[in-house]
Motif scaffolding. Sequence first.
Motif, PDB file in Angstrom:
ATOM      1  N   ALA A 165       0.823  -1.209   0.000  1.00  0.00           N
ATOM      2  CA  ALA A 165       0.000   0.000   0.000  1.00  0.00           C
ATOM      3  C   ALA A 165       0.858   1.261   0.000  1.00  0.00           C
ATOM      4  O   ALA A 165       1.871   1.334   0.688  1.00  0.00           O
ATOM      5  CB  ALA A 165      -0.905   0.019   1.235  1.00  0.00           C
ATOM      6  N   SER A 166       0.416   2.240  -0.781  1.00  0.00           N
ATOM      7  CA  SER A 166       1.078   3.543  -0.781  1.00  0.00           C
ATOM      8  C   SER A 166       0.671   4.298   0.474  1.00  0.00           C
ATOM      9  O   SER A 166      -0.465   4.209   0.917  1.00  0.00           O
ATOM     10  CB  SER A 166       0.642   4.354  -2.002  1.00  0.00           C
ATOM     11  N   ARG A 167       1.603   5.066   1.036  1.00  0.00           N
ATOM     12  CA  ARG A 167       1.282   5.876   2.214  1.00  0.00           C
ATOM     13  C   ARG A 167       0.491   7.116   1.867  1.00  0.00           C
ATOM     14  O   ARG A 167      -0.349   7.561   2.619  1.00  0.00           O
ATOM     15  CB  ARG A 167       2.575   6.333   2.905  1.00  0.00           C
ATOM     16  N   LEU A 168       0.823   7.711   0.737  1.00  0.00           N
ATOM     17  CA  LEU A 168       0.230   8.992   0.366  1.00  0.00           C
ATOM     18  C   LEU A 168      -0.465   8.888  -0.977  1.00  0.00           C
ATOM     19  O   LEU A 168      -0.164   8.008  -1.776  1.00  0.00           O
ATOM     20  CB  LEU A 168       1.316  10.072   0.280  1.00  0.00           C
ATOM     21  N   GLY A 169      -1.378   9.813  -1.231  1.00  0.00           N
ATOM     22  CA  GLY A 169      -2.015   9.913  -2.538  1.00  0.00           C
ATOM     23  C   GLY A 169      -3.171   8.960  -2.730  1.00  0.00           C
ATOM     24  O   GLY A 169      -3.566   8.239  -1.828  1.00  0.00           O
ATOM     25  N   GLN A 170      -3.694   8.968  -3.932  1.00  0.00           N
ATOM     26  CA  GLN A 170      -4.823   8.114  -4.291  1.00  0.00           C
ATOM     27  C   GLN A 170      -4.379   7.000  -5.224  1.00  0.00           C
ATOM     28  O   GLN A 170      -4.289   5.864  -4.818  1.00  0.00           O
ATOM     29  CB  GLN A 170      -5.905   8.960  -4.984  1.00  0.00           C
TER      30      GLN A 170
END
Length: 129
Positions: A106-111
């Motif tokens: 999973a990415s920490r930031l953004g959409q």
Amino acid sequence: MVFAGKRPNNLGISNGKLASCPNSPNCVSSQSPDASHQIAPLTFTSTPEEAITNLKQIIESLPRTKIITESKDYLYAEFKSALLGFVDDVEFYLDRSANVIHVRSASRLGQSDLGVNRKRIETIRANFK
């Protein structure tokens, strides 16, 4: 790094499960019930110990990667993007009874992650024996 973000506090294994994916499309998980986040777990025919050792070697061979937490049935690594240093949190949970390693990336930031998390897991899968 401006784009690193804060390490999530919901990582790890709880009742045999990795954390759920958020609603945003920048996460994949082999334990996700919905198709948009679903990805197959890694399967192995070796011993669980060999499988986790093999997985660790693959992770360590990838660029801009750091293993943060490691136990006999769990690995957590941070992957940084080359350009802006965005951080993705990637977890692996060894399910000995099923001969699979569950994954969550999973990415920490953004959409949107433009498919980076899914591609990463498939790259790891292609190298996993």
